[in-house]
Design a protein around this motif. Structure first.
Motif, mmCIF file in Angstrom:
data_model
loop_
_atom_site.group_PDB
_atom_site.id
_atom_site.type_symbol
_atom_site.label_atom_id
_atom_site.label_comp_id
_atom_site.label_asym_id
_atom_site.label_seq_id
_atom_site.Cartn_x
_atom_site.Cartn_y
_atom_site.Cartn_z
ATOM 1 N N THR A 1 -6.902 16.410 16.210
ATOM 2 C CA THR A 1 -7.314 15.197 16.915
ATOM 3 C C THR A 1 -7.212 14.004 15.973
ATOM 4 O O THR A 1 -7.068 14.149 14.747
ATOM 5 C CB THR A 1 -8.767 15.307 17.403
ATOM 6 N N ALA A 2 -7.311 12.808 16.551
ATOM 7 C CA ALA A 2 -7.314 11.591 15.741
ATOM 8 C C ALA A 2 -8.493 11.595 14.779
ATOM 9 O O ALA A 2 -8.387 11.112 13.643
ATOM 10 C CB ALA A 2 -7.347 10.368 16.648
ATOM 11 N N ASN B 1 -16.289 7.750 11.748
ATOM 12 C CA ASN B 1 -16.370 8.591 12.936
ATOM 13 C C ASN B 1 -17.706 9.331 13.015
ATOM 14 O O ASN B 1 -17.948 10.061 13.970
ATOM 15 C CB ASN B 1 -15.234 9.624 12.924
ATOM 16 N N GLU C 1 1.407 8.164 23.198
ATOM 17 C CA GLU C 1 0.179 7.832 23.906
ATOM 18 C C GLU C 1 -0.743 9.018 24.133
ATOM 19 O O GLU C 1 -1.886 8.831 24.575
ATOM 20 C CB GLU C 1 0.543 7.204 25.259
ATOM 21 N N GLY C 2 -0.269 10.206 23.834
ATOM 22 C CA GLY C 2 -1.056 11.392 24.136
ATOM 23 C C GLY C 2 -0.740 11.902 25.528
ATOM 24 O O GLY C 2 0.091 11.359 26.246
ATOM 25 N N LYS D 1 -6.831 8.275 32.046
ATOM 26 C CA LYS D 1 -6.291 8.651 30.752
ATOM 27 C C LYS D 1 -4.775 8.446 30.731
ATOM 28 O O LYS D 1 -4.099 8.626 31.741
ATOM 29 C CB LYS D 1 -6.584 10.131 30.445
ATOM 30 N N GLN E 1 -4.448 13.304 21.992
ATOM 31 C CA GLN E 1 -4.249 11.923 21.583
ATOM 32 C C GLN E 1 -2.875 11.773 20.949
ATOM 33 O O GLN E 1 -2.277 12.746 20.484
ATOM 34 C CB GLN E 1 -5.344 11.518 20.592
ATOM 35 N N LEU F 1 -0.722 6.245 18.722
ATOM 36 C CA LEU F 1 -1.533 5.029 18.747
ATOM 37 C C LEU F 1 -2.977 5.323 18.373
ATOM 38 O O LEU F 1 -3.592 4.594 17.581
ATOM 39 C CB LEU F 1 -1.452 4.376 20.129
ATOM 40 N N ALA F 2 -3.524 6.379 18.929
ATOM 41 C CA ALA F 2 -4.922 6.724 18.644
ATOM 42 C C ALA F 2 -5.083 7.203 17.205
ATOM 43 O O ALA F 2 -6.063 6.857 16.526
ATOM 44 C CB ALA F 2 -5.405 7.793 19.616
ATOM 45 N N TYR F 3 -4.138 8.002 16.739
ATOM 46 C CA TYR F 3 -4.214 8.496 15.362
ATOM 47 C C TYR F 3 -4.154 7.336 14.370
ATOM 48 O O TYR F 3 -4.962 7.252 13.429
ATOM 49 C CB TYR F 3 -3.066 9.464 15.076
ATOM 50 N N ASP G 1 -4.833 4.198 14.767
ATOM 51 C CA ASP G 1 -6.030 3.371 14.835
ATOM 52 C C ASP G 1 -7.194 4.032 14.097
ATOM 53 O O ASP G 1 -7.891 3.384 13.301
ATOM 54 C CB ASP G 1 -6.401 3.117 16.295
ATOM 55 N N ALA G 2 -7.406 5.328 14.326
ATOM 56 C CA ALA G 2 -8.529 6.034 13.702
ATOM 57 C C ALA G 2 -8.348 6.122 12.189
ATOM 58 O O ALA G 2 -9.310 5.974 11.424
ATOM 59 C CB ALA G 2 -8.665 7.430 14.303
#
Length: 654
Positions: free
Chosen positions: A159-160, A182, A233-234, A288, A359, A362-364, A366-367
């Motif tokens: 996961t991110a 997190n 985008e997941g 989602k 995810q 983009l999510a990875y 960002d995190a």
């Protein structure tokens, strides 16, 4: 025959005499401009970073032999070999093999570590694999050679938040405060407890490895247009026996062994897992991103009979054919025979389900950048499809895998196909620059171009990647990377274990243990490392003989030039397998003074390679060559790579 290793090999390389042909009248002219090389998208090439000399460092089997886990240090000889080659950047934990890697199972005391799951190629796809060479061991290796690390972040079954934790472990300060944005475990403090209080400061991170390849689809769609959206985008994807990219995707497994599907053992409270966690259920997709609607209910069959999913087992009858899932880890759990039936021993277990919701890039990104905003997160989908699908959304860098697979139909044809392949690799890099410039007109906002793997694939015998023919091909690739402003370059691979028959495997930068040695490619990089810190300047070659391959013609000489102050260095590759070429080197607008230092890498044949029985077949000869009237005339031997170092009367341009 005595086997030479380490500095002994390097000394032998420098002392070996390769006969030089007599100078002939030069008809080829090499003109070296004082001006900085400008890429096809208008960007002046920056100073060459040390990170250009890198290798893919896979984690299994003690880093494929480079680590002595019993002694807690690098294997004998590997440090000196790495330093001599200028090796600066290790790509950890590797490529395909690391797609399912979990860093949390590879840190701390050996007895606490869990096993890993191989992503493929090395160690068998989905097979259980060791965790001895973890992130901390890799950093000890990097520190010993005076290098750094680029990390490939696995995205399958991760996961991110997992990726952010990885950044936290490697880069955040151990300050006694809860620094994990997190929440949860303060991984910097875990690193400190494991013996390294200071952050490692990893700058380059890469999201995923070759998701465009059909053998690295994992949970994603077989349709590339859908898969690239899932990558960015997941999303989610149903895993069935009929349409899955891998056999047994409808099976149930145990632990880190995702290769061997399980049959029921007949015991109470049986627990298994799906291959690709998490498990998605109907309703999850509302609001989602992703592709693959609708999300259907899982279908579990025991000996072909469908069992029912329930939320709890404690209120079920003893003979109820039911099961429950734990979604995050993909777990599938049965009753104890009192609360829910036990699948009988030997029963076949089939589980069709939706893997997700995952995810994406983009999510990875960002995190990860919330933990350390200074890092660069590269996309591992290094193809035009990603550039088009990503559009103008910002990202830091694009990770290219620059491989060639020329047909191997006869030795002369094979050689010419291989050398011509560098023409395609150069064109590929220019095309990437053009496409990125179209999406990001402002150069300051344009993602960096990095090469996170390069080499060849699909040759008939492993030793071919060690041969002089392949060394010259790599030299041509590296020249193109310099001229295309590549900021990081990873050759594949650092080392490997001995062959299945116990023999030496020469097809890596340092071959295979325990008798690591300076291969032809390591010797090549020992020449290229002198260019680090200089900037590329424009070079023209006139009168260049043309060589022919089935795919097209290419120049016999491939020249890349760099300058720092008044010092010029040229790498001249003579790819003609039979004929020496005499050429005059001129520094445009300046004159060369004194003598040039000439270092020539060569061998008896393009088929030559180094091995323990013949460790210096590919060798380097150094000599001095006088300049005359401000120019240098030199004869470059057939099938050779020659570094020419010249001093100019004035400094080169900016």
């Amino acid at each position: 025959m005595r086997v030479l290793t380490g500095t002994a090999v390097v000394a032998a390389l420098l002392a070996t005499s390769v006969p030089q042909p007599a100078a002939a009248a030069a008809t080829v002219q090499i003109a070296v401009s004082p001006n900085r090389y400008v890429t096809n998208d208008g960007v002046p090439v920056g100073d060459i970073p040390a990170a250009m000399i890198g290798s893919n460092q896979r984690w299994p089997d003690d880093g494929k032999g480079v680590w002595n886990s019993a002694a807690g240090r690098p294997a004998d000889n590997i440090v000196s070999l790495s330093k001599n080659a200028g090796l600066d950047m290790l790509r950890y934990p590797g490529g395909t093999v690391a797609n399912l890697f979990d860093f949390t199972k590879a840190i701390g005391r050996a007895a606490q570590r869990g096993c890993q799951t191989s992503g493929g190629f090395a160690n068998g796809q989905f097979s259980p694999t060791d965790s001895r060479f973890g992130p901390d061991e890799n950093e000890k290796m990097a520190d010993a050679i005076g290098g750094r690390t680029q990390i490939m972040v696995p995205t399958i079954n991760r996961t991110a938040a997992d990726a952010a934790n990885y950044v936290e472990y490697m880069n955040s300060p151990a300050d006694g405060a809860a620094t994990n944005p997190n929440g949860g475990t303060d991984w910097a403090e875990v690193r400190a407890a494991n013996g390294h209080p200071a952050p490692y400061g990893i700058h380059y991170w890469e999201y995923g490895n070759e998701p465009y390849h059909n053998d690295q689809i994992y949970w994603r769609s077989t349709d590339p247009a859908v898969r690239v959206q899932q990558f960015i985008e997941g999303g989610w994807q149903r895993q069935t026996a009929a349409n899955a990219p891998y056999a047994n995707n409808d099976g149930l497994f145990s632990g880190c062994d995702l290769a061997n599907r399980k049959t029921a053992n007949g015991q109470p409270n049986q627990s298994y897992r799906a291959r690709f966690a998490p498990i998605a259920l109907p309703g999850d997709a509302i609001g989602k991103p992703g592709v693959g609607e609708p999300i259907l209910e899982p279908v579990l069959k025991v000996n072909g009979v469908v069992w029912k999913r329930v939320n709890v087992l404690t209120n079920q009858a003893a003979n109820a054919q039911v099961y429950r899932i734990t979604r995050a880890d993909g777990g599938v759990h049965f009753g104890d025979g009192t609360h829910g039936a036990k699948p009988p021993a030997g029963a076949t277990l089939s589980f069709e389900y939706v893997s997700g919701i995952h995810q994406g890039f983009l999510a990875y990104r960002d995190a990860m950048k919330k933990v350390d905003p200074s890092i660069e997160v590269c996309s591992g989908w290094g193809q035009p499809r990603f550039i088009d699908a990503m559009g103008t959304r910002p990202y830091d860098c694009l990770g290219i895998h620059s491989y060639s697979s020329p047909p191997a139909d006869g030795t002369p044809t094979r050689y010419n196909n291989l050398q011509y392949a560098t023409v395609n690799r150069d064109a590929e890099l220019r095309d990437f620059r053009t496409r990125l410039a179209a999406k990001f007109p402002a150069a300051a906002a344009r993602p960096e171009l990095v090469v996170t793997e390069y080499g060849t694939l699909i040759f008939p015998e492993p030793a071919y990647e060690a041969r002089l023919a392949h060394v010259l091909y790599l030299g041509g690739q590296f020249a193109g990377q310099i001229e295309n402003n590549v900021r990081l370059s990873i050759n594949s691979n650092t080392a490997d274990l001995p062959l299945d028959n116990g023999g030496f495997d020469p097809a890596n930068m340092f071959g295979s243990g325990p008798q690591f040695l300076t291969t032809g490619r390591a010797a090549l990089f020992s020449l290229y490392k002198s260019m680090v810190g200089s900037h590329a300047v424009s070079t023209t070659v006139t009168g260049n003989p043309s060589l022919t391959s089935p795919n097209g013609n290419y120049g016999a000489l491939r020249v890349v030039s760099v300058c720092a102050g008044n010092q010029n260095r040229l790498m001249v590759l003579n790819r003609d397998p039979a004929n020496p070429i005499s050429a005059t080197v001129t520094l445009t607008g300046r004159q060369a003074t004194g003598s040039a230092t000439v270092s020539t890498l060569n061998a008896a044949s393009v088929e030559s390679y180094n091995a323990p029985e013949h460790p210096t077949d590919i060798s380097i000869q150094r000599s001095q060559a006088p300049t005359s009237n401000g120019t240098l005339t030199h004869t470059f031997p057939a099938h050779s790579a020659t570094l020419v170092e010249l001093t100019g009367t004035t400094t080169c341009g900016s």
